[in-house]
Scaffold this motif. Structure first.
Motif, PDB file in Angstrom:
ATOM      1  N   VAL A 321       0.860  -1.192   0.000  1.00 55.67           N
ATOM      2  CA  VAL A 321       0.000   0.000   0.000  1.00 55.67           C
ATOM      3  C   VAL A 321       0.897   1.243   0.000  1.00 55.67           C
ATOM      4  O   VAL A 321       0.985   1.971   0.999  1.00 55.67           O
ATOM      5  CB  VAL A 321      -0.934   0.002   1.230  1.00 55.67           C
ATOM      6  CG1 VAL A 321      -2.108   0.953   0.994  1.00 55.67           C
ATOM      7  CG2 VAL A 321      -1.454  -1.379   1.552  1.00 55.67           C
ATOM      8  N   ARG A 352      -6.220  -8.926   1.143  1.00 55.53           N
ATOM      9  CA  ARG A 352      -7.673  -8.849   1.327  1.00 55.53           C
ATOM     10  C   ARG A 352      -8.128  -7.396   1.413  1.00 55.53           C
ATOM     11  O   ARG A 352      -9.177  -7.030   0.860  1.00 55.53           O
ATOM     12  CB  ARG A 352      -8.085  -9.604   2.592  1.00 55.53           C
ATOM     13  CG  ARG A 352      -9.589  -9.615   2.799  1.00 55.53           C
ATOM     14  CD  ARG A 352     -10.005 -10.446   3.999  1.00 55.53           C
ATOM     15  NE  ARG A 352      -9.705 -11.851   3.824  1.00 55.53           N
ATOM     16  CZ  ARG A 352     -10.087 -12.800   4.690  1.00 55.53           C
ATOM     17  NH1 ARG A 352     -10.784 -12.469   5.778  1.00 55.53           N
ATOM     18  NH2 ARG A 352      -9.787 -14.062   4.469  1.00 55.53           N
ATOM     19  N   ALA A 353      -7.336  -6.565   2.075  1.00 54.93           N
ATOM     20  CA  ALA A 353      -7.687  -5.149   2.172  1.00 54.93           C
ATOM     21  C   ALA A 353      -7.660  -4.476   0.803  1.00 54.93           C
ATOM     22  O   ALA A 353      -8.508  -3.637   0.486  1.00 54.93           O
ATOM     23  CB  ALA A 353      -6.740  -4.445   3.138  1.00 54.93           C
ATOM     24  N   LEU A 354      -6.683  -4.849  -0.032  1.00 64.48           N
ATOM     25  CA  LEU A 354      -6.566  -4.239  -1.360  1.00 64.48           C
ATOM     26  C   LEU A 354      -7.711  -4.638  -2.273  1.00 64.48           C
ATOM     27  O   LEU A 354      -7.960  -3.973  -3.287  1.00 64.48           O
ATOM     28  CB  LEU A 354      -5.230  -4.638  -1.990  1.00 64.48           C
ATOM     29  CG  LEU A 354      -3.974  -4.025  -1.347  1.00 64.48           C
ATOM     30  CD1 LEU A 354      -2.715  -4.585  -1.980  1.00 64.48           C
ATOM     31  CD2 LEU A 354      -4.001  -2.511  -1.482  1.00 64.48           C
ATOM     32  N   GLN A 355      -8.414  -5.690  -1.939  1.00 64.00           N
ATOM     33  CA  GLN A 355      -9.543  -6.121  -2.757  1.00 64.00           C
ATOM     34  C   GLN A 355     -10.848  -5.439  -2.352  1.00 64.00           C
ATOM     35  O   GLN A 355     -11.889  -5.662  -2.989  1.00 64.00           O
ATOM     36  CB  GLN A 355      -9.689  -7.643  -2.668  1.00 64.00           C
ATOM     37  CG  GLN A 355      -8.522  -8.395  -3.303  1.00 64.00           C
ATOM     38  CD  GLN A 355      -8.531  -9.880  -2.988  1.00 64.00           C
ATOM     39  OE1 GLN A 355      -9.403 -10.357  -2.272  1.00 64.00           O
ATOM     40  NE2 GLN A 355      -7.566 -10.599  -3.527  1.00 64.00           N
ATOM     41  N   GLN A 356     -10.790  -4.634  -1.294  1.00 69.14           N
ATOM     42  CA  GLN A 356     -11.963  -3.890  -0.859  1.00 69.14           C
ATOM     43  C   GLN A 356     -12.017  -2.531  -1.573  1.00 69.14           C
ATOM     44  O   GLN A 356     -10.975  -2.009  -1.999  1.00 69.14           O
ATOM     45  CB  GLN A 356     -11.929  -3.670   0.657  1.00 69.14           C
ATOM     46  CG  GLN A 356     -11.822  -4.953   1.461  1.00 69.14           C
ATOM     47  CD  GLN A 356     -12.982  -5.890   1.195  1.00 69.14           C
ATOM     48  OE1 GLN A 356     -14.134  -5.477   1.106  1.00 69.14           O
ATOM     49  NE2 GLN A 356     -12.664  -7.185   1.045  1.00 69.14           N
ATOM     50  N   HIS A 358     -12.387   0.432  -0.421  1.00 67.14           N
ATOM     51  CA  HIS A 358     -11.642   1.497   0.261  1.00 67.14           C
ATOM     52  C   HIS A 358     -10.138   1.259   0.231  1.00 67.14           C
ATOM     53  O   HIS A 358      -9.358   2.188   0.409  1.00 67.14           O
ATOM     54  CB  HIS A 358     -12.119   1.610   1.714  1.00 67.14           C
ATOM     55  CG  HIS A 358     -12.129   0.308   2.450  1.00 67.14           C
ATOM     56  ND1 HIS A 358     -10.986  -0.368   2.820  1.00 67.14           N
ATOM     57  CD2 HIS A 358     -13.179  -0.451   2.881  1.00 67.14           C
ATOM     58  CE1 HIS A 358     -11.297  -1.486   3.457  1.00 67.14           C
ATOM     59  NE2 HIS A 358     -12.640  -1.566   3.510  1.00 67.14           N
ATOM     60  N   ARG A 359      -9.698   0.017   0.024  1.00 69.00           N
ATOM     61  CA  ARG A 359      -8.270  -0.334  -0.064  1.00 69.00           C
ATOM     62  C   ARG A 359      -7.478   0.181   1.146  1.00 69.00           C
ATOM     63  O   ARG A 359      -6.338   0.612   1.014  1.00 69.00           O
ATOM     64  CB  ARG A 359      -7.667   0.219  -1.357  1.00 69.00           C
ATOM     65  CG  ARG A 359      -8.317  -0.324  -2.625  1.00 69.00           C
ATOM     66  CD  ARG A 359      -7.788   0.364  -3.866  1.00 69.00           C
ATOM     67  NE  ARG A 359      -6.363   0.166  -4.046  1.00 69.00           N
ATOM     68  CZ  ARG A 359      -5.824  -0.875  -4.660  1.00 69.00           C
ATOM     69  NH1 ARG A 359      -6.592  -1.833  -5.121  1.00 69.00           N
ATOM     70  NH2 ARG A 359      -4.517  -0.966  -4.798  1.00 69.00           N
ATOM     71  N   ASP A 360      -8.094   0.130   2.305  1.00 69.06           N
ATOM     72  CA  ASP A 360      -7.459   0.641   3.522  1.00 69.06           C
ATOM     73  C   ASP A 360      -7.349  -0.488   4.546  1.00 69.06           C
ATOM     74  O   ASP A 360      -8.358  -0.927   5.111  1.00 69.06           O
ATOM     75  CB  ASP A 360      -8.284   1.791   4.099  1.00 69.06           C
ATOM     76  CG  ASP A 360      -7.607   2.426   5.319  1.00 69.06           C
ATOM     77  OD1 ASP A 360      -6.491   1.978   5.690  1.00 69.06           O
ATOM     78  OD2 ASP A 360      -8.183   3.375   5.882  1.00 69.06           O
ATOM     79  N   PRO A 361      -6.132  -0.998   4.815  1.00 69.96           N
ATOM     80  CA  PRO A 361      -5.973  -2.093   5.787  1.00 69.96           C
ATOM     81  C   PRO A 361      -6.494  -1.732   7.177  1.00 69.96           C
ATOM     82  O   PRO A 361      -6.949  -2.617   7.910  1.00 69.96           O
ATOM     83  CB  PRO A 361      -4.458  -2.328   5.798  1.00 69.96           C
ATOM     84  CG  PRO A 361      -3.982  -1.845   4.465  1.00 69.96           C
ATOM     85  CD  PRO A 361      -4.859  -0.667   4.148  1.00 69.96           C
ATOM     86  N   CYS A 364      -9.893  -2.986   7.915  1.00 69.99           N
ATOM     87  CA  CYS A 364     -10.129  -4.428   7.749  1.00 69.99           C
ATOM     88  C   CYS A 364      -9.494  -5.238   8.875  1.00 69.99           C
ATOM     89  O   CYS A 364      -9.088  -6.378   8.671  1.00 69.99           O
ATOM     90  CB  CYS A 364      -9.552  -4.908   6.414  1.00 69.99           C
ATOM     91  SG  CYS A 364     -10.335  -4.217   4.961  1.00 69.99           S
TER      92      CYS A 364
END
Length: 387
Positions: A321, A352-356, A358-361, A364
């Motif tokens: 990120v 998994r966060a990048l697939q959301q 918002h792309r914000d760990p 998540c």
């Protein structure tokens, strides 16, 4: 004048070479292969076995007839499978058939040992095939740069320096002068998911070598081990993963390789060129303590892998990120810090966060808890850090 020659599958490399050459010549003549793939379910393993029957191919102006027979194993055979015989004959001098065999070997050796993948594009990963008693043609694995591993500073550089020094051309001559087999055993030890396998590919990439992977199955025997090491693709690094799962102290687990045979292999006893070409063996283990002391004494260089540290997680966060602010990592670390987990768990969390959307760990964090609980379910030693 009529000459005859028989090649048996007990000589695995020679048998595979002749079968493949028959296939090559037959395809050139008619466009149809005269032999069938031994393991058709594996499209990458182009290993050949002549179909039972007869046929004829043209070689050097001579019609070479072939006939394949399958025989039951002899009482002295260690493998229960029938072995095969390839009978060659022709209206020619015997030296013509010998030249046929010679060209078969030369062609097969070039195909098996060609330094494919060493141009920087990737590494060839060969796997030993017990059915054919040969190394597969290999699968190109993308090159793994050191920057993709996120190891502690200096860890990879040290082992890579040692490996490259050992692989220098003068190593074989040095060991030969000392009347020793040139062997070097590297042990990568650490918990599952700590990047041991990725490091193997990285070492091969940086050393510009291919990998020859030995997978032990219930059918693997001492003869398999000897044959594999005697027919290694030239310059390949031997890789045996999870050695602790293969031997319980000196006892074999789900395979027929004796512990003494493994030690002899690590000593360089079975190498076809033990006085000319260095043998390099890369071992991985999740539990060093479970290994027999005799095996540990064979290790020349040990590389330790541990659970994820703050520095490793921060490097991974920046790579996965890059646009996230520093405060985002601090928020994540405040949640995951103090727990015990492998770098692979943190990588899955970031992916998994990048697939959301918002792309914000940092949004998540519950996903990390789920991954941690799933990965280490039943492992009391790790779960103790989660409470």
């Amino acid at each position: 004048m009529h000459a005859r020659l028989t090649v048996e599958s007990r000589d695995a490399f020679l048998f595979a070479a002749c079968c493949e050459y028959v296939d090559h010549l037959s395809a050139d003549d008619s466009g149809d292969a005269a032999v069938i793939a031994l393991r058709s379910r594996d499209p990458d393993a182009r290993l050949y076995c002549v179909a039972r029957g007869t046929g004829c191919v043209a070689f050097d102006g001579t019609a070479v007839h072939y006939r394949v027979e399958a025989s039951e194993p002899l009482p002295s055979d260690t493998r229960p499978e029938p072995y095969r015989q390839l009978h060659l004959s022709g209206a020619c001098e015997r030296h013509v058939l010998l030249e046929f065999v010679s060209q078969s070997l030369a062609r097969h050796r070039v195909r098996m040992t060609a330094p494919r993948g060493l141009d920087g594009a990737g590494v060839m990963r060969y796997v030993w095939d017990e059915d054919s008693q040969c190394w597969g043609t290999g699968r190109l694995v993308p090159r793994r740069p050191p920057s993709s591993l996120f190891l502690p500073p200096g860890a990879l550089e040290d082992v890579l320096c040692d490996l490259q020094s050992y692989l220098q051309p003068h190593t074989g001559a040095l060991y030969s002068t000392l009347h020793m087999a040139p062997t070097r055993v590297y042990m990568l030890r650490g918990p599952p998911g700590s990047a041991k396998t990725s490091t193997l590919h990285c070492l091969a990439s940086e050393a510009r070598r291919n990998l020859a992977v030995l997978n032990f199955t219930p059918r693997t025997t001492d003869d398999d081990l000897r044959s594999a090491l005697r027919t290694l693709p030239e310059g390949a690094l031997v890789c045996i993963e999870d050695i602790d799962c293969l031997f319980d102290k000196r006892g074999a687990r789900n395979h027929g390789v004796n512990f003494s045979a493994l030690l002899a292999a690590l000593d360089g006893t079975y190498g076809a060129r033990q006085c000319e070409e260095p043998l390099t063996v890369l071992l991985t283990t999740n539990s060093l303590e479970s290994l027999d002391l005799a095996l540990r004494r064979r290790v020349d260089y040990a590389m330790d892998f541990g659970y994820a540290t703050r520095q490793q997680c921060k490097s991974m966060f920046a790579a996965f990120v890059p646009s996230a602010p520093a405060s985002s990592f601090e928020a994540v670390w405040a949640h995951v810090g103090g727990r015990t987990f492998a770098t692979s768990v943190f990588a899955k969390f970031l992916l998994r966060a990048l697939q959301q959307p918002h792309r914000d760990p940092a949004r998540c964090l519950s996903a990390f808890d789920d991954l941690l609980a799933c990965t280490y379910a039943g492992d009391d030693r790790v779960l103790a850090y989660m409470t």
